[in-house]
Design a protein around this motif. Structure first.
Motif, PDB file in Angstrom:
ATOM      1  N   ASN A  95       0.792  -1.230   0.000  1.00 49.08           N
ATOM      2  CA  ASN A  95       0.000   0.000   0.000  1.00 49.08           C
ATOM      3  C   ASN A  95       0.825   1.282   0.000  1.00 49.08           C
ATOM      4  O   ASN A  95       0.295   2.361  -0.246  1.00 49.08           O
ATOM      5  CB  ASN A  95      -0.956   0.008   1.205  1.00 49.08           C
ATOM      6  N   ASP A  96       2.123   1.144   0.279  1.00 45.68           N
ATOM      7  CA  ASP A  96       2.983   2.341   0.289  1.00 45.68           C
ATOM      8  C   ASP A  96       3.563   2.665  -1.083  1.00 45.68           C
ATOM      9  O   ASP A  96       4.163   3.723  -1.278  1.00 45.68           O
ATOM     10  CB  ASP A  96       4.158   2.131   1.259  1.00 45.68           C
ATOM     11  N   ILE A 137       4.008   3.760  -4.938  1.00 46.69           N
ATOM     12  CA  ILE A 137       3.403   4.737  -5.841  1.00 46.69           C
ATOM     13  C   ILE A 137       3.588   4.173  -7.243  1.00 46.69           C
ATOM     14  O   ILE A 137       4.717   3.865  -7.638  1.00 46.69           O
ATOM     15  CB  ILE A 137       4.089   6.117  -5.708  1.00 46.69           C
ATOM     16  N   ASP A 169      10.935   2.039  -5.795  1.00 48.02           N
ATOM     17  CA  ASP A 169      10.458   3.360  -6.212  1.00 48.02           C
ATOM     18  C   ASP A 169      10.880   3.702  -7.642  1.00 48.02           C
ATOM     19  O   ASP A 169      10.115   4.294  -8.407  1.00 48.02           O
ATOM     20  CB  ASP A 169      10.990   4.436  -5.254  1.00 48.02           C
ATOM     21  N   PRO A 200      -0.638  16.008  -3.280  1.00 44.95           N
ATOM     22  CA  PRO A 200       0.285  15.724  -2.177  1.00 44.95           C
ATOM     23  C   PRO A 200       0.718  14.252  -2.238  1.00 44.95           C
ATOM     24  O   PRO A 200      -0.101  13.365  -2.526  1.00 44.95           O
ATOM     25  CB  PRO A 200      -0.553  15.976  -0.921  1.00 44.95           C
ATOM     26  N   ARG A 201       1.995  14.030  -1.992  1.00 49.69           N
ATOM     27  CA  ARG A 201       2.577  12.705  -2.123  1.00 49.69           C
ATOM     28  C   ARG A 201       1.794  11.626  -1.367  1.00 49.69           C
ATOM     29  O   ARG A 201       1.598  10.514  -1.850  1.00 49.69           O
ATOM     30  CB  ARG A 201       4.035  12.754  -1.633  1.00 49.69           C
ATOM     31  N   GLU A 202       1.308  11.972  -0.173  1.00 57.51           N
ATOM     32  CA  GLU A 202       0.626  10.954   0.640  1.00 57.51           C
ATOM     33  C   GLU A 202      -0.726  10.542   0.036  1.00 57.51           C
ATOM     34  O   GLU A 202      -1.285   9.516   0.406  1.00 57.51           O
ATOM     35  CB  GLU A 202       0.467  11.422   2.104  1.00 57.51           C
ATOM     36  N   GLN A 203      -1.219  11.328  -0.904  1.00 57.65           N
ATOM     37  CA  GLN A 203      -2.464  10.933  -1.575  1.00 57.65           C
ATOM     38  C   GLN A 203      -2.197  10.090  -2.824  1.00 57.65           C
ATOM     39  O   GLN A 203      -3.128   9.736  -3.542  1.00 57.65           O
ATOM     40  CB  GLN A 203      -3.272  12.173  -1.976  1.00 57.65           C
ATOM     41  N   CYS A 204      -0.938   9.820  -3.082  1.00 63.51           N
ATOM     42  CA  CYS A 204      -0.566   9.159  -4.345  1.00 63.51           C
ATOM     43  C   CYS A 204      -0.230   7.674  -4.195  1.00 63.51           C
ATOM     44  O   CYS A 204       0.058   7.002  -5.192  1.00 63.51           O
ATOM     45  CB  CYS A 204       0.642   9.872  -4.965  1.00 63.51           C
ATOM     46  N   THR A 205      -0.262   7.176  -2.983  1.00 66.06           N
ATOM     47  CA  THR A 205       0.118   5.778  -2.784  1.00 66.06           C
ATOM     48  C   THR A 205      -1.005   4.822  -3.197  1.00 66.06           C
ATOM     49  O   THR A 205      -2.165   5.229  -3.326  1.00 66.06           O
ATOM     50  CB  THR A 205       0.443   5.507  -1.312  1.00 66.06           C
ATOM     51  N   ALA A 238      -3.753   4.959  -0.529  1.00 68.26           N
ATOM     52  CA  ALA A 238      -4.581   6.176  -0.532  1.00 68.26           C
ATOM     53  C   ALA A 238      -5.511   6.195  -1.737  1.00 68.26           C
ATOM     54  O   ALA A 238      -6.699   6.541  -1.634  1.00 68.26           O
ATOM     55  CB  ALA A 238      -3.686   7.410  -0.529  1.00 68.26           C
TER      56      ALA A 238
END
Lengths: 440, 440
Positions: free
Chosen positions: A4-5, A7, A363, A383-388, A391
């Motif tokens: 889940n982490d 991208i 990555d 934002p990066r945290e919304q791209c995983t 998310a």
């Protein structure tokens, strides 16, 4: 890192062009001659310049039960809306955890080959431009950060072609689709100087040239009556051909910033390719007098200029140190039949299992190489945290990814030989498979 | 194990036919129509059935300085005698430490294609039989234990072809050379039932079918004006094609003991090939209805039926666990330009360096797989301790392996583009490269 982490940015998907795409983008003068989607006996058919394309979405079978993969959708309502509607596409990307995507053309062919043969070259140029405007401004523009735009080329006049690439670059498009073997489409080979304007502009504007399987080099086959799997299995390795042409070519050494992506070619053969090319050069250059310059080997030129793109490739990942981790990028191939959708993240995760990958390596394969090679920065918009994966899947959890049946699966007895032959699938795919031929 | 302890058997070398080969073997009735070697303006030219073959020993350049590799020998006196004289050949094998060898034909093509097109089929059969008798009884027979005989096929009538394979098997010949793509030579594809007599006899008599690069499948090329290295580098991967045809074919599943060697194809691409073929089958068989039976995958069929042969292949050795150590065999390719002679043992040794090979694995690659796949037992004739690299080199230490110059090297300025193009080498090699063509 956990699944889940990740991208995930796919460097190869496909869009089935929606019927209304021409209205806003083709100048009034040409509107009557625009490609037109007409429904005939339940089938949606593109009609243009006296030619018809039998399938609106060749091979756009994602989301179907596997028993029906061979049955081509012949109307928009037989596909997932994600094939042609960009909002639905983003939903499908979210549901599978995919952040970004490069979308190749369908109706005109991967390199716009059908429009490049239009006799009225003013019309052809208007159509290519309108396509690129639609693709960049609408398809990719509506959801900033979610797509890497890819323009179609003008090939009948490479100076015009260079101008169009520059025009698209000004609009933020840093990729262009070219055939992996232009002579198959009636153009000069890449070794011909007529391509120089294209190489120059791509070098200057930092454009990566995408060479998709099936856009030129023919598949070597013995018999149209052989099992369909022979054709399907043989398609990606056709890019071995263009890789060889590139690493030994004169032009690639003239442009430090000239970059090629081998789309859907896989990566597992690349270590072999490099070893063979290096052996050939070291073993023969003393009599051929070829000099690659700067003490370089063909494998060095590959690493400087070429990106290998893969769907599911455990062997390639196992051999990443032979290839170079910076020269590999993942792809999903949505909505074609080789796609891993909706289990894209799981399939990738499984292919790296037990391979001792560092987070940095993961990555690079899943998004950083795509960012670097295609001048793409989704984090300007999101934002990066919304791209995983996690998310995005949270955002897309309303999307129904259950496989559907259109009730058209065939039984063994429906095939003359008890299984699908190459002939059977070529008939189903119609004009799409222009690069299939038996050679004597 | 040390280098000198290895036992090396090459599954791919070449013989340039000596001029006197027909005298003993062609029945009196046909003697006037025998192929004839005539010296014209310093060139030795084979003449047969109204056709001439421009080079007596295409690419037989072993022992030359590398600067002259591109210059084809056109007369016997421009080659090492080991190319055409079996005593000199055994000397050259000793000098490089090679115990055993499979020798492919030169003048008639790797599969006797030039004799197969003879109009008078009685003459053609007599010529093929005489060739096989010479090859088995004289070339291989003179030095027992040093050669693995390989027959040329009869392809215009596969029942006659099966009879000839059986006749040769009775004489101890357990290998036959077939084209990797018969349609390129005007025959039916391997999927056609006309090949059944050949499959049957090979299955019964424990014959391995050798498919040599350049015997059928065409090289994918863009431009005859591209550097020569593009052609040279691209040749071995052409066997990816026949590997795909074989693993998905119906006939291979009918004969448990049907065996194919992919000669000079290399091994580095095989792990990728297996992964791609398995992915294709697993991903698509639910709609294609192909059933490989017994729960098998294409990679299982490869391991049961196919031997991959390599000259110098670090990547393949690194990935031996993906391929299967029992499916790989080494080759020297003497006297062709890709050969590692006279440093064959050193080159192989270098390719296994640091790869954690066990002695058992080394033995399989260098000789045990060759023994198993080709029904070959040199130790019936020669004590094992006389068969090692060290022992043979001791025997061959009188052989002069110093590279020689024939004073014909070209300078960059001798080539129109400053380096050799594909066109340049195709002209040099003449009719030999029948499988090179640019495709539009």
């Amino acid at each position: 890192m956990e699944l889940n982490d990740m991208i995930m940015v796919s460097v190869d998907d496909h869009v089935c062009e929606p019927p209304d795409m021409w209205e806003k983008h083709l100048p009034a003068k040409w509107k009557d001659q625009a490609p037109r989607l007409v429904n005939t006996n339940g089938a949606d058919i593109w009609s243009y310049d006296g030619k018809v394309m039998p399938n609106v979405g060749v091979n756009a079978v994602a989301g179907r039960v596997p028993e029906e993969y061979g049955m081509e959708p012949t109307a928009l309502d037989q596909m997932r809306p994600g094939a042609y509607n960009v909002d639905a596409r983003v939903d499908d990307m979210n549901a599978s955890g995919v952040l970004g995507s490069i979308c190749f053309a369908s109706a005109p062919g991967f390199v716009g080959q059908l429009w490049n043969i239009t006799k009225d070259k003013d019309l052809a140029l208007a159509v290519v431009r309108a396509y690129n405007d639609w693709h960049i401004d609408e398809w990719c523009g509506k959801h900033p950060g979610r797509f890497i735009p890819l323009s179609l080329p003008v090939m009948w006049d490479t100076q015009l072609g260079a101008d169009e690439i520059r025009r698209c670059a000004k609009k933020g498009c840093y990729a262009v689709s070219l055939p992996d073997n232009p002579i198959a489409l009636g153009y000069k080979s890449f070794h011909d100087s007529s391509w120089e304007p294209i190489w120059q502009v791509c070098n200057e504007e930092n454009i990566t040239i995408c060479l998709h399987i099936g856009s030129g080099t023919q598949v070597n086959l013995q018999d149209m009556n052989g099992p369909a799997e022979i054709l399907i299995s043989s398609l990606p390795i056709t890019l071995h051909n263009v890789a060889t042409e590139l690493v030994f070519s004169e032009f690639i050494r003239k442009y430090d910033n000239l970059k090629f992506a081998l789309t859907e070619g896989g990566t597992g053969w690349v270590p072999y390719f490099m070893e063979r090319a290096d052996y050939t050069y070291e073993h023969h250059h003393r009599w051929t007098k070829l000099d690659l310059g700067k003490g370089r080997l063909p494998s060095d030129i590959f690493r400087e200029h070429i990106l290998a793109c893969f769907i599911d490739d455990k062997v390639g990942i196992h051999n990443r140190d032979f290839i170079g981790i910076d020269n590999m990028a993942w792809e999903a191939d949505y909505p074609h039949s080789d796609t891993t959708w909706p289990h894209t993240a799981e399939k990738f995760w499984k292919s790296i299992e037990g391979q001792g990958m560092t987070d940095e390596e993961i990555d690079k394969l899943t998004y950083q190489n795509a960012m670097k090679w295609f001048n793409y920065d989704p984090f300007k918009h999101l934002p990066r945290e919304q791209c995983t994966v996690g998310a995005l899947r949270e955002k897309g959890k309303h999307v129904d990814t259950a496989l559907v049946s259109h009730g058209r699966g065939l039984a063994p007895s429906d095939y003359a030989k008890g299984y699908a032959t190459i002939e059977d699938i070529v008939k189903q795919m119609g004009q799409a498979l222009t690069t299939v031929a038996i050679r004597k």
